[in-house]
Design an enzyme around this catalytic site. Structure first.
Site, PDB file in Angstrom:
ATOM      1  N   ASP B 397       0.912  -1.075   0.042  1.00  0.00           N
ATOM      2  CA  ASP B 397       0.023  -0.042   0.129  1.00  0.00           C
ATOM      3  C   ASP B 397       0.974   1.114  -0.004  1.00  0.00           C
ATOM      4  OD1 ASP B 397      -2.131   1.624   0.592  1.00  0.00           O
ATOM      5  OD2 ASP B 397      -1.696   1.523   2.919  1.00  0.00           O
ATOM      6  N   LYS B 398       0.207   2.337  -0.348  1.00  0.00           N
ATOM      7  CA  LYS B 398       1.346   3.637  -0.190  1.00  0.00           C
ATOM      8  C   LYS B 398       0.968   4.388   0.914  1.00  0.00           C
ATOM      9  CE  LYS B 398       0.564   7.500  -2.268  1.00  0.00           C
ATOM     10  NZ  LYS B 398       0.899   8.422  -1.313  1.00  0.00           N
ATOM     11  N   GLU B 608      -8.310  14.670   7.554  1.00  0.00           N
ATOM     12  CA  GLU B 608      -9.439  15.428   8.057  1.00  0.00           C
ATOM     13  C   GLU B 608      -8.703  16.396   9.157  1.00  0.00           C
ATOM     14  OE1 GLU B 608     -12.620  13.238   9.378  1.00  0.00           O
ATOM     15  OE2 GLU B 608     -13.648  13.455   7.541  1.00  0.00           O
ATOM     16  N   ASN B 920      -8.497  -0.711   4.313  1.00  0.00           N
ATOM     17  CA  ASN B 920      -8.535  -0.603   2.750  1.00  0.00           C
ATOM     18  C   ASN B 920      -7.481  -2.029   2.182  1.00  0.00           C
ATOM     19  OD1 ASN B 920      -6.429   0.674   3.230  1.00  0.00           O
ATOM     20  ND2 ASN B 920      -6.676   2.127   1.349  1.00  0.00           N
TER      21      ASN B 920
END
Lengths: 346, 1241
Positions: B397-398, B608, B920
């Site tokens: 994943d990054k 956020e 994810n």
């Protein structure tokens, strides 16, 4: 609740409570020896091992060569054999005489073995077939031998003592050796003591504590193949009877391989203390034990022993070959090394 | 307990089964039934809250554990053999004795299982006895009970910081807005607060008795249905925070709670090595079968050759002998019993022990420990350590994996105008520098400012330095485990121009509807950030403040170095409102945070938080958030309270979130939406119809977005929409329907969200930086050198991904990057694939490129990937991907990530590793052979799903290159050795069968055989498997190419297995025939013959291991020499004690006798040396190396082969010669006997 407690303790212990301990063991940094095989170690190592082995090999070979062995087959399968007639069926108490001569002094003490070939004392079922409790002299097992002994457990309803196939198949040829001096036969005295293992004679096998020994064997039957009961195995020596009879003990220690010999007597007494002098001898064999049926042979062996036991050239040769191989290898390696050595490997 | 008829019991059982199985459960409060018998309770069909996770009860432990253990095939096999031994016709040993090994193994396993179960029982007991408050009608208040007393239908009160005992439907909280904050770190590890709403309209007072009848249909007293979703459910295991108390109605208890249902226990993965191992065990079975067949055939022939019944052939009790064929049939089974240890009984146990040891060493590695978070590497699956050494593909994943996932607000574009925030960039660069030179700065600062800052403290300078440094470290430590509010994020240096612009628009009367104001309001409002107040009783508030001190420190110190930016820093200090004197965290924590204006934000995602902090910098401070309102302080100091009408939460399909608020001044309904640019752009109000201004803004913003992405920034679009009252009302009706729906609620909710999010007005865009983690480029380079292909799968834009790709050296300058983005049609995709494949093939076939490494990288986006992964294209796609050095997939969904991994794993048959940190990545982590979770900023979901959890990406390097390599080679060599060991030993027995009429005799005492495997030779291989080092850690890190040895089939494969088996055969030949030839024709007895065999095989087996061991530590020496010593001690003791035991072997005094005989030593030495010399290929390697270098080519290989076989050949020759000699001697003797008869010798 649990979690809260955990949190507070975490706090108290400071900010690296989870830090693994930095020791050589946990970090896998223990000082280690890495066996690097460099030419400087290998070549001299090989040479040394080789020389040592050659030394041992020479020693073994010399020792083995110095052992005198005389093997005489008396199975009697060939018609020319003096025991040929004994191989004929229903010959009981057959006696045959084997003549031989010795050219030089057979150095003493001379060990006299009988040998069998193709005889599988190492059969599994055969090996199990005995009752240890009988053999350490426990009379209660005289009445009810172990079921391991089957089918040599009972005969005619009576228990067999000693029971089992091993005891039953005990070798029962007997030998008498005569030296022929001026046509007269002079008996060579046999020493039948101490031919079995000391531990067998003193610890593993015991006679029941009965005097006379015969009483212990009341209501028991002798093994089927035996001609005499166990308490009468040696008529000449009362203490050599029962389960501590030397021949019995020797037989009970089962041979590892199908071709074997077993110690029968030693020649250590009288005129023959230093060995068998050159001359003609006659061996009187009372031929009882059947071997023809399984294509076995019987033989007797005269041998003297050294520190390495009986004659066997294998070990000497093996040591010599391996030793010389090592030496040759070290030489080859030295040549290779000298020719193609790395410049930086100084 | 009253007596109940069995019929009633049965009925109850059936009913309860039914009640549990029903999708919809009707619940009634227990209160009216309080004190009644069990049969009267309405909720008696549901499970109580007491949990029981232990498998066994003391009474049934033995049968149940046996049942468990017999699920293992190996155990069944060994027990089967032991039982076989009880059948008289086939038994090889005493039946009772044959049971010992399996009993020992099963006893050890049972002990382990029992201990684990007892631990579970204890933790259950502790949990069940935790206190909780249950409402009692009799007592008219909440009384303290235990967790196990909670039943479905009870009303439970949970006070602050307490754990929720069961799944509760939230009815009432102490909060005026009826919300309850919970922390779910016990469940998913996420430490941020989540908000739960009490069931609206149900409970406004504490009068619980009003809800005597309450059903899952959620009927209000006025019979109107109320929908209640997950947002009003408190799950068991959560902790209530920030809320004094919460009252809930128990809907699920005990094992039916969500957390218990999810608790599936440890996962069991089978490693590649173990699969290979099982194949080889099967081969061993085959080999055993063949050997037994040979044995039984031999027995048959042997019996056939006996013409008569010799005295050594024992018949059965009736004097009857079995026919040769029948007894050879029996012999087959006897042989199986005799040779059973060819299947290594203790191998599985040993492998497990080795893995435990390997995991211990991984866990204790200091290099894999992270100072910042104070966490070690975690091994969550215990049995795939060796897979780490065989990885060929890494899928990463990054965000949060390659990068820090600490978001920093970098730039923004408002109304099509870019504000680059140059000062901010400088400031960040400076901070970075500061961090690296921390030590120097701190010593300087504490010296220079000692008087001013530490005047009240009289301790010496050194202590200050240490103390302050320590504190700052602590602050750093805390920050990452806590909320997303590191000093870097909070400190945004405002852009001067933008500040001016804001103050201008503020001064202007139309300030309220100014797009600039709107932009920042959107940043402050459109999120799900929770504001922590000082009144919170969370323990972490202290540390947050402590951290603040740390951040302040840095800011305060930096002017000393760089005077030019002093003014900017001063401003930020003032904004922070923390006085320089307030250094002590304790003083700080005592001060109410609200008073200092220092609010704390707890965000679900770091983006956020970064945006909220950015807004705060420009004066738009988010002060409070309740489900129905948001309070924002605007630059003028005014506090605006926005009524939140609805929040359309983020989901991965829409890729945006919206908040619908009512503006307090204008009274307009305003929808603020933020989201990914591609998810927003198409929703903008028809640009062609609108005025040119709008169009231009959109175009400019898009341009800026692209620029940001090129810089590697994460981009977000901020939009606004003014909803008319009429539109809102009609939408609200739909929304309510969706909310009340029970079936297909999710879809309806989403549809209603999409319905509102149209015709948006572009306000601007933000660029957030996510910095690369330390040593990521190094790690990726090393992994690539190790022959591992690294794929990056990210949800980011292609430009961002490409930028990061270059930054982390995944892509290098001069690489050929195949770009397969924004392909919409399958036809296009096919043609691109075909063309590039052709090109790549040509490139490879070109003779000029033979030696050059391929420098092709592939870049593909989600849409194209969806086409490429279709069944008819995936082969071509893989063909291309296989030839690429690295692959970058951008804009992929979690599901696509897992599909890619699965495809590569299954089609290319390679070992895959997936690494990620977020929810994810969970799919991908679960699909890959090895899943690695990074315990970073985004909660613990990835960690929960992973096999190993690390804290930084750079740890992957040591984990794979060093531990992976070690674990693999160690275990591989250990297993090979284990097979070798057993085969070598068993073959001794096998060769003996040729000399005992294939009767199944063992020439070694059975007890000693058992000991041999269980004690004398069991610890060395385990130690070898745990501790051996073929190459040092430094070497492995420095030369990553060494990792390649483990890839593919690795060091344990078909070839090595069979070579070691052949080795075992050869060595057992040596070990058997040297004593055989030495004792041939002598009066040796069976067990005397077996003793040197046993001894020399012990030496050979240990020496073989000694040659395998690459580095000897103290432990090695102790265990190896200890094993030899143990052998002699045990055997000597055993043969001294055992007079009549264990017939037929009777080892009494045999070893003692043997040890007095020089032959014994000579035989042992020669067998061992013959073995060692044969094994000198390693020695000869040393010597041959120079030769190899000089004579590379035909001569070399030819010579080398000869050389290797030299000794083996020579030994065979030696045996041959000996036999010839023997025969010759024999003939000489017999001819002598024939000739002489009675002549001279």
């Amino acid at each position: 609740m649990n979690m809260r407690f955990y949190r507070t303790t975490m706090k108290e212990e400071g900010n690296s409570a989870n830090r693994p301990s930095n020791t050589a063991f946990t970090q896998q940094r223990l000082p280690a020896w890495q066996p690097m095989l460099s030419a400087g170690v290998v070549i001299p190592g090989f040479l040394l091992i080789g020389l040592a082995f050659i030394g041992i090999g020479v020693g073994l070979l010399i020792t083995s060569r110095s052992i005198q062995v005389l093997e005489l087959d008396y199975t009697g399968t060939e018609t020319s054999s003096p025991c040929y007639q004994c191989t004929m069926s229903n010959q009981s108490n057959c006696v045959c005489k084997l003549s031989f001569s010795i050219g030089t002094l057979f150095k003493g003490p001379v060990f006299f073995y009988y040998g069998l070939t193709n005889y599988f004392q190492n059969q599994r079922k055969y090996g199990v077939s005995k009752d240890f409790n009988q053999l350490i002299g426990d009379v209660s097992y005289f009445k009810s031998p172990s079921s391991d002994c089957q089918p040599y457990q009972r005969v005619n309803g009576k228990p067999i003592v000693p029971c089992g196939a091993i005891a039953n198949s005990m070798f029962n040829d007997t030998f008498k050796l005569y030296q022929i001096i001026n046509g007269k036969e002079e008996l060579v005295p046999f020493d039948g003591k101490g031919i079995a293992w000391w531990t067998d004679y003193n610890i593993k096998y015991r006679n029941p504590d009965y005097t006379p020994l015969k009483n212990a064997f009341n209501d028991t039957e002798k093994p089927v193949f035996w001609t005499k009961p166990a308490y009468e195995l040696d008529t000449s020596d009362a203490s050599n009877n029962g389960f501590i009879n030397q021949d019995f003990l020797v037989w009970m220690r089962r041979a590892a391989l199908p071709n074997f010999r077993k110690l029968y007597r030693r020649i250590t007494e009288g005129n023959y203390k230093d060995g068998l002098p050159a001359g003609n001898y006659s061996l009187e064999i009372s031929y009882n034990y059947p071997v023809i049926s399984f294509e076995g042979t019987k033989k007797v062996t005269f041998s003297n022993v050294s520190w390495m036991g009986g004659q066997n050239e294998f070990l000497g040769i093996a040591y010599l070959v391996i030793g010389s191989m090592c030496v040759v290898m070290s030489v080859v390696m030295l040549i290779v090394y000298a020719k193609f050595r790395f410049p930086e490997e100084d | 307990m009253t007596w109940r008829s069995p019929l009633a019991l049965l009925r109850d059982a059936v009913l309860s089964q039914k009640a549990r199985e029903k999708e919809l459960r009707s619940l009634v409060s227990n209160l009216p039934f309080e004190g009644l018998g069990k049969s009267k309770q309405p909720n008696r069909f549901f499970k109580p809250n007491a949990i029981k996770t232990n498998k066994y009860t003391p009474l049934f432990f033995i049968p149940m554990n046996l049942y468990e253990q017999f699920h293992r095939l190996a155990n069944v096999y060994f027990v089967g053999l032991a039982i076989l031994n009880f059948i008289p016709v086939v038994n090889a040993f005493q039946p009772e004795v044959a049971l010992i090994p399996i009993c020992v193994i099963m006893f050890l396993t049972a002990l382990k299982d029992g201990w684990e179960d007892f631990r579970r029982y204890q933790s259950d007991k502790k949990l069940n006895n935790m206190p909780c408050l249950i409402y009692s009608r009799a007592a008219k208040h909440y009384i303290e009970r235990r967790w196990k007393d909670v039943r479905v239908g009870d009303f439970v009160k949970v006070v602050c910081n307490e754990t929720v005992p069961a799944d509760l439907l939230l009815l009432h909280t102490s909060d005026p807005n009826n919300v309850c904050h919970i922390e779910t770190s016990n469940l998913d590890g996420e430490t941020n607060l989540k908000q739960r709403n009490a069931l609206p309209g149900l409970c406004t007072s504490l009068n619980v008795k009003r809800f005597l009848t309450f059903s899952r249909n959620r009927e209000k007293p006025d019979k109107e249905k109320t929908g209640a979703g997950i947002e009003s459910l408190l799950l068991r295991g959560c902790t209530v925070r920030n809320t004094e108390h919460a009252i809930g109605f128990v809907v699920y208890a005990g094992h039916e709670t969500k957390s218990m249902l999810n608790n599936n226990g440890p996962r069991y993965k089978r490693s590649k090595l173990e699969r290979r191992l099982n194949v080889d065990v099967f081969f061993c079975v085959l080999l055993l079968f063949i050997m037994c067949l040979i044995g039984s055939l031999g027995h048959y022939l042997w019996l056939k050759n006996l013409s008569d019944v010799p005295s050594f052939l024992v018949s059965d009790s009736k004097g009857h002998l079995d026919s040769p064929s029948l007894s050879s049939f029996y012999m087959f089974f006897t042989m199986i019993i005799l040779l059973q240890i060819l299947i290594p009984i203790s191998l599985y146990v040993s492998v497990e022990l080795v893995k435990i040891g390997q995991i211990f060493f991984i866990l204790t590695d200091v290099d894999l420990y992270d100072e910042e978070t104070d966490s070690r590497v975690q091994c969550r699956s215990l049995n795939i350590t060796e897979d780490l050494g065989q990885i060929e593909y890494i899928f990463s994943d990054k965000t949060g994996t390659l990068t820090e996932n600490k978001m920093v607000f970098r730039r923004c574009s408002i109304m099509g105008k870019d504000y680059p925030h140059k000062e901010n960039a400088n400031h960040l660069a400076l901070l970075e520098e500061t961090e690296s030179e921390e030590n120097v700065i701190f010593s300087q600062s504490s010296l220079s400012s000692q008087a001013s800052r530490f005047d009240e403290d009289s301790s010496p300078v050194d202590t200050h330095r240490h103390g302050s440094r320590h504190r700052s470290k602590m602050a750093v430590n805390r920050q990452s485990s806590m909320a997303f509010s590191s000093p870097l994020e909070t400190q945004v240096i405002p852009d001067e121009k933008l500040l001016q612009q804001i103050s201008r628009s503020e001064r202007s009367s139309s300030g309220i509807s100014d797009p600039y104001m709107d932009f920042f309001l959107a940043l402050a409002i459109c999120n799900s950030v929770v504001v922590s107040m000082a009144t919170t009783q969370r323990q972490r508030s202290l540390s947050v403040l402590a951290k603040r001190t740390g951040s302040f420190w840095k800011v305060f110190d930096s002017p000393k170095q760089n005077g030019s930016s002093t003014s900017a820093h001063k401003r930020s200090d003032d904004a922070n409102g923390v006085q320089p004197r307030a250094l002590d965290p304790m003083t700080l924590s005592a001060r109410p945070a609200a008073a200092s204006g220092d609010v704390c934000y707890e965000a679900e995602s770091p983006d956020e938080a970064a945006l909220v902090y950015a807004a705060k910098t420009y004066g738009f401070t988010l002060l409070a958030r309740t489900p129905n309102s948001v309070t924002v302080r605007v630059p003028s100091g005014e506090e605006l309270v926005f009524e939140v009408l609805d929040t359309l939460a983020f989901d991965s399909n829409r890729k945006r979130m919206s908040v619908l608020v009512r503006h307090p001044i204008t009274g307009e309904y305003v929808l603020y939406t933020k989201g990914a640019d591609y998810a927003i752009m198409e929703l903008l109000g028809t640009p062609y119809a609108g005025d040119g201004q709008q169009k231009k803004i959109a175009a400019d913003t898009q341009y800026h977005l692209d620029c940001y992405a090129k810089d590697g920034l994460r981009t977000l679009c901020i939009t606004k929409k003014i909803v008319s009252s009429r539109e809102y009302q009609s939408w609200l009706a739909d929304r309510k329907k969706a909310l009340a729906a029970i079936d297909g609620r999710e879809e309806l909710m989403m549809a209603s969200a999409v319905q509102l999010e149209t015709e948006l007005t572009m306000l601007g865009a933000t660029g957030i930086e996510d910095r690369l983690q330390e040593s990521v480029p190094d790690t990726i380079t090393a992994l690539r050198e190790a022959g591992i292909k690294v794929w990056v799968l990210t949800g980011d834009k292609p430009e961002t991904a490409l930028n990061i790709g270059y930054a982390c050296r995944l892509l290098e300058e001069g690489d050929l990057v195949i770009n397969m983005t924004s392909v919409v049609f399958q036809v296009t995709c096919v043609s691109i694939l075909d063309c590039t494949l052709e090109e790549v093939r040509r490139y490879h076939e070109d003779p000029r490129n033979v030696d050059t490494t391929q420098k092709i990288s592939l870049m593909i986006d989600g849409d194209t990937l969806a086409i490429a992964l279709s069944p008819d294209l995936q082969d071509r796609f893989l063909e291309l991907a296989k030839r690429c050095r690295s692959v970058l997939c951008c804009r992929v969904t979690p599901l696509q990530k897992s599909r890619v991994v699965k495809l590569v794993r299954d089609k290319l048959k390679v070992m895959t590793l997936a690494v990620g940190d977020g929810a994810n990545d969970v799919n991908m982590i679960q699909v890959a052979d090895v899943g690695i979770g990074i315990s970073g900023q985004e909660g613990m979901q990835a960690v929960m799903a992973s096999d190993f959890a690390i804290t930084r990406f750079k740890h992957l390097k040591k984990l794979l290159l060093v531990h992976g390599h070690w674990c693999h080679t160690r275990l591989a060599n250990m297993i090979i050795y284990f097979f070798y060991k057993n085969a070598a030993y068993v073959n001794l027995l096998f060769w003996y069968q040729f000399y005992c009429g294939f009767s199944g005799t063992a020439m070694i005492d059975y007890w000693l055989m058992i000991f041999f495997n269980l004690f004398f030779t069991s610890t060395p291989p385990i130690m070898f498997g745990i501790m051996d080092k073929d190459v040092s850690a430094e070497m492995l890190m420095g030369v990553p190419e060494l990792y390649r040895t483990g890839q593919g089939s690795g060091e344990y494969n078909f070839r090595t297995f069979w070579i070691s088996m052949l080795d075992a055969f050869y060595q057992s030949l040596v070990c058997f025939f040297v004593p055989y030839l030495a004792y041939q024709g002598s009066d040796v007895d069976i067990f005397t013959f077996g003793t040197p065999l046993n001894t020399s095989s012990l030496f050979i087996i240990l020496l073989h291991l000694g040659i395998e061991i690459k580095s000897w530590t103290v432990v090695h020496w102790i265990i190896m020499l200890g094993s030899v010593a143990l052998y002699f001690i045990v055997t000597l003791a055993y043969s001294a004690i055992c007079v009549t035991c264990n017939p037929p072997s009777n080892p009494y005094w045999i070893l003692q006798n043997q040890m007095a005989d020089p032959m014994f030593y000579l035989i042992c030495i020669i067998s061992t040396v013959v073995f060692v010399i044969k094994n000198q290929k390693k020695v000869s390697n040393v010597i041959m190396l120079p030769l190899q270098i000089f004579c590379w080519g035909f001569f070399n290989s030819f010579f080398f082969c000869i050389f290797l076989n030299f000794y083996s050949t020579l030994f065979a020759f030696l045996i041959f010669v000996f036999f010839m000699l023997k025969k010759h001697l024999h003939t000489r003797v017999s001819s002598y006997q024939k000739n002489t008869g009675d002549q001279k010798l």
